[in-house]
Design a protein around this motif. Structure first.
Motif, PDB file in Angstrom:
ATOM      1  N   GLN A 154       0.954   8.418   0.492  1.00 15.06           N
ATOM      2  CA  GLN A 154       0.013   7.711   1.347  1.00 15.06           C
ATOM      3  C   GLN A 154      -1.415   8.177   1.112  1.00 15.06           C
ATOM      4  O   GLN A 154      -2.355   7.372   1.042  1.00 15.06           O
ATOM      5  N   LYS A 155      -1.621   9.479   0.976  1.00 17.26           N
ATOM      6  CA  LYS A 155      -2.969   9.987   0.729  1.00 17.26           C
ATOM      7  C   LYS A 155      -3.453   9.621  -0.680  1.00 17.26           C
ATOM      8  O   LYS A 155      -4.653   9.426  -0.903  1.00 17.26           O
ATOM      9  N   SER A 156      -2.539   9.528  -1.644  1.00 21.45           N
ATOM     10  CA  SER A 156      -2.911   9.054  -2.989  1.00 21.45           C
ATOM     11  C   SER A 156      -3.401   7.615  -2.925  1.00 21.45           C
ATOM     12  O   SER A 156      -4.382   7.240  -3.595  1.00 21.45           O
ATOM     13  N   ILE A 157      -2.758   6.792  -2.127  1.00 24.07           N
ATOM     14  CA  ILE A 157      -3.164   5.392  -1.949  1.00 24.07           C
ATOM     15  C   ILE A 157      -4.539   5.319  -1.279  1.00 24.07           C
ATOM     16  O   ILE A 157      -5.383   4.493  -1.655  1.00 24.07           O
ATOM     17  N   GLU A 158      -4.797   6.183  -0.303  1.00 24.41           N
ATOM     18  CA  GLU A 158      -6.117   6.210   0.331  1.00 24.41           C
ATOM     19  C   GLU A 158      -7.207   6.549  -0.675  1.00 24.41           C
ATOM     20  O   GLU A 158      -8.290   5.949  -0.669  1.00 24.41           O
ATOM     21  N   LEU A 159      -6.941   7.506  -1.560  1.00 20.49           N
ATOM     22  CA  LEU A 159      -7.918   7.858  -2.592  1.00 20.49           C
ATOM     23  C   LEU A 159      -8.116   6.689  -3.545  1.00 20.49           C
ATOM     24  O   LEU A 159      -9.251   6.368  -3.931  1.00 20.49           O
ATOM     25  N   ARG A 160      -7.021   6.054  -3.938  1.00 18.53           N
ATOM     26  CA  ARG A 160      -7.113   4.867  -4.809  1.00 18.53           C
ATOM     27  C   ARG A 160      -8.013   3.810  -4.184  1.00 18.53           C
ATOM     28  O   ARG A 160      -8.888   3.239  -4.844  1.00 18.53           O
ATOM     29  N   ASP A 161      -7.831   3.548  -2.903  1.00 17.26           N
ATOM     30  CA  ASP A 161      -8.607   2.511  -2.224  1.00 17.26           C
ATOM     31  C   ASP A 161     -10.083   2.886  -2.122  1.00 17.26           C
ATOM     32  O   ASP A 161     -10.962   2.015  -2.200  1.00 17.26           O
ATOM     33  N   LEU A 162     -10.378   4.188  -1.947  1.00 17.61           N
ATOM     34  CA  LEU A 162     -11.770   4.625  -1.912  1.00 17.61           C
ATOM     35  C   LEU A 162     -12.456   4.399  -3.254  1.00 17.61           C
ATOM     36  O   LEU A 162     -13.598   3.927  -3.316  1.00 17.61           O
ATOM     37  N   TRP A 163     -11.775   4.730  -4.341  1.00 20.94           N
ATOM     38  CA  TRP A 163     -12.351   4.513  -5.663  1.00 20.94           C
ATOM     39  C   TRP A 163     -12.494   3.022  -5.961  1.00 20.94           C
ATOM     40  O   TRP A 163     -13.473   2.584  -6.559  1.00 20.94           O
ATOM     41  N   ASP A 164     -11.515   2.245  -5.527  1.00 21.60           N
ATOM     42  CA  ASP A 164     -11.591   0.802  -5.728  1.00 21.60           C
ATOM     43  C   ASP A 164     -12.786   0.221  -4.976  1.00 21.60           C
ATOM     44  O   ASP A 164     -13.508  -0.645  -5.495  1.00 21.60           O
ATOM     45  N   ASP A 362       9.560  -0.464  -9.478  1.00 19.24           N
ATOM     46  CA  ASP A 362       9.070  -1.640  -8.772  1.00 19.24           C
ATOM     47  C   ASP A 362       8.761  -1.289  -7.318  1.00 19.24           C
ATOM     48  O   ASP A 362       9.352  -1.829  -6.379  1.00 19.24           O
ATOM     49  N   THR A 363       7.831  -0.349  -7.138  1.00 19.92           N
ATOM     50  CA  THR A 363       7.414   0.066  -5.801  1.00 19.92           C
ATOM     51  C   THR A 363       6.054   0.730  -5.874  1.00 19.92           C
ATOM     52  O   THR A 363       5.702   1.343  -6.899  1.00 19.92           O
ATOM     53  N   ASP A 364       5.275   0.599  -4.813  1.00 18.10           N
ATOM     54  CA  ASP A 364       4.004   1.318  -4.712  1.00 18.10           C
ATOM     55  C   ASP A 364       4.159   2.647  -3.986  1.00 18.10           C
ATOM     56  O   ASP A 364       3.227   3.454  -3.965  1.00 18.10           O
ATOM     57  N   THR A 365       5.322   2.861  -3.377  1.00 15.10           N
ATOM     58  CA  THR A 365       5.546   4.059  -2.561  1.00 15.10           C
ATOM     59  C   THR A 365       6.841   4.754  -2.986  1.00 15.10           C
ATOM     60  O   THR A 365       7.851   4.686  -2.285  1.00 15.10           O
TER      61      THR A 365
END
Length: 555
Positions: A154-164, A362-365
């Motif tokens: 979940q925190k990796s996804i938050e970082l991804r979204d910040l960079w995006d 086939d998953t984001d998590t």
């Protein structure tokens, strides 16, 4: 009757004697030692020894050059003419690491750790360390890490979204991002949640900070300069009475972190006791006490009725682990992942091959088991931690006379063949001998990894070289997480968190270097962080060009 002058003289003499008595364990051994039979570089300075050359270069480069010139066992000089043994012999290193009571952290290192982190598991030695490890080990087992993987992802996804979002704001196809900064914030949030159930909120989109985050940044601020006063304070603790800005900064930050630790422990204990009361249980076994974050697990274990008092941690012991977990739990992972992204920019074919494998899930998590099922991701992580070990080295000091065995005979500086590093002659060396554990140098030694040891090649892990099997590490035949009784207790935590980060980020972005590769350097600190040769005044950074990855219809 004693005169005033005589009384003053005796008081001064007593004071000097007390200072010397207290400082004596911290001082280097200046008497001739058996180590001085070993070959090594010339000593350019009685005060600095060879340390200025080491500090000016990239991590482990001077020592690797000396080994090439003088052989696998060398002697070089530390501060104040201190003899230091450097060896790449795996039998010798195994002896040192497995005899942890005989080879302990130097008093100077422990004092510095205590100033910043308190007396946590990184500080303690002997029976106290064994007791702390025995109590904490279950909190770092595979079952606990499996439960924490959701936080990592979940925190990796938050970082991804910040960079995006940054790419969107810059309105460019690719944008320059300091990935070290983002990764440091992400891993700090992770250890806050996974370690203590506390959110530092370092990854917040506005970039706003809070008192605890600011204190953490102050406490672990990199870039410490080795001034003469700092060196003398290490060896003469009485000099701590001389005020300096760094000491004041650390003290303020420690007080803030201590307040946070006390607050967290009080809240957790009240919560746990409430759960026990509501469960109407008089006797609670350790196996019955489950919790997600590490602090909860430690406190619940202390409350279990089937654990003897000798195996419990006091509240003060638990409190000491808070800054220790924060430092060890975030810095190594953020630095390791930073170097992984750097390595992928230098090997575009590896980056593409890795991304292709990541999309087979086939998953984001993904779960921990799904992350561990990806062999090329595993190879990339192993190769990164081999070639770019976050901690390049650590020191030990012999607590008694000893003979260190070696794998094969060697020639000393006088041309004599030796079959051991002899530390047994009391008047020549023994107790107090200083040894560097060469984590990075051993991990990339051609003697164990072949002629391509300095190349980033994840494919080597499909069939590692036989010679590497003798390396006495707790994980993957490398010294990245050390070995023996003092091996890193949280290595599983770090590995799964790093895999989660790489999985999320490499699927989302393509990475390229934003500066020429020769501009990147790794400076010798506790953790090897990157800097720019062209801008050292800007501190630690890793600027990469980040571009959204768009999958084609055929993929």
């Amino acid at each position: 009757m004693m005169s005033v002058i005589q009384a003053t003289f005796l008081c001064a003499l007593g004071f000097v004697g007390a200072v010397v008595w207290k400082a004596w364990p911290l001082l280097p051994r200046w008497t001739p030692t058996a180590l001085r039979n070993l070959p090594g570089p010339p000593n350019p300075s009685w005060f600095y020894g060879n340390m200025q050359e080491i500090q000016a270069a990239d991590n482990s480069v001077p020592q690797e050059r000396w080994v090439a010139n003088y052989g696998p066992h060398i002697l070089y000089k530390g501060f104040l003419n201190d003899d230091r043994l450097f060896t790449l012999d795996t039998r010798a290193l195994n002896h040192i690491l497995t005899h942890s009571l005989d080879y302990q952290k130097p008093e100077v290192s422990r004092r510095n750790l205590a100033k910043v982190l308190g007396e946590g598991v990184l500080f303690t030695e002997g029976e106290q360390h064994r007791r702390q490890r025995r109590i904490m080990n279950p909190a770092f087992g595979p079952t606990q890490i499996r439960d924490l993987t959701e936080i990592f992802v979940q925190k990796s996804i938050e970082l991804r979204d910040l960079w995006d979002a940054q790419i969107t704001r810059d309105n460019m196809s690719r944008t320059r991002i300091d990935v070290l900064s983002g990764l440091t914030k992400m891993t700090l949030d992770v250890i806050g949640l996974a370690g203590f159930g506390f959110c530092f909120n370092a990854l917040n989109p506005t970039g706003e900070s809070n008192d605890f985050y600011d204190a953490f940044q102050e406490l672990f601020l990199p870039g410490r300069t080795f001034t003469v006063l700092l060196i003398l304070k290490n060896f003469f603790p009485i000099l701590d009475i001389i005020p300096d800005q760094e000491s004041k900064r650390i003290q303020r930050a420690r007080e803030t972190m201590r307040c946070l630790g006390k607050e967290l422990i009080a809240k957790k204990k009240a919560q746990i006791k409430g759960e026990i009361i509501n469960g109407h249980e008089k006797d609670v076994r350790r196996d019955d006490l489950q919790g997600r974050d590490l602090l909860t697990l430690l406190l619940k274990a202390n409350l279990a009725t089937d654990i003897p008092d000798s195996q419990r941690l006091s509240d003060e012991d638990v409190l000491a682990q808070v800054p220790t977990f924060l430092a060890a739990g975030h810095d190594t992972t953020s630095t390791g992942t930073t170097w992984c992204l750097y390595a992928l920019t230098r090997a575009p074919d590896v980056q593409k091959k890795l991304r292709d494998e990541l999309f087979t899930l086939d998953t984001d998590t993904p779960t921990m088991d799904e992350l561990n099922s990806l062999p090329y991701l595993d190879g990339v992580v192993r190769e990164t931690l081999r070639l770019h070990a976050p901690v390049p080295g650590t020191r030990r000091v012999a607590t008694k006379d000893d003979i260190i065995p070696v794998s094969e005979p060697f020639v000393d500086r006088y041309g004599k063949v030796q079959d051991s590093i002899n530390c047994s002659v009391v008047h020549r060396i023994s107790k107090g001998s200083s040894i560097l554990i060469p984590i990075l140098a051993l991990n990339r030694s051609k003697r164990y990894w072949g002629e391509d040891a300095l190349e980033f090649r994840p494919e080597r892990w499909a069939q590692p070289p036989d010679a590497a099997a003798s390396i006495p590490g707790v994980w993957s035949n490398m010294l990245t997480f050390l070995g023996g009784p003092r091996a890193c207790i949280g290595y599983r935590f770090s590995l799964v968190e790093m895999k989660a980060l790489i999985f999320v980020l490499v699927r989302a972005f393509e990475f390229a270097l934003a500066v020429p590769p020769e501009d990147i350097q790794s400076k010798t600190t506790v953790v090897q962080r990157p800097q720019l040769r062209s801008a050292p005044e800007e501190g630690n950074q890793m600027p990469l060009l980040v571009k959204r990855y768009i999958r084609s219809a055929e993929e």
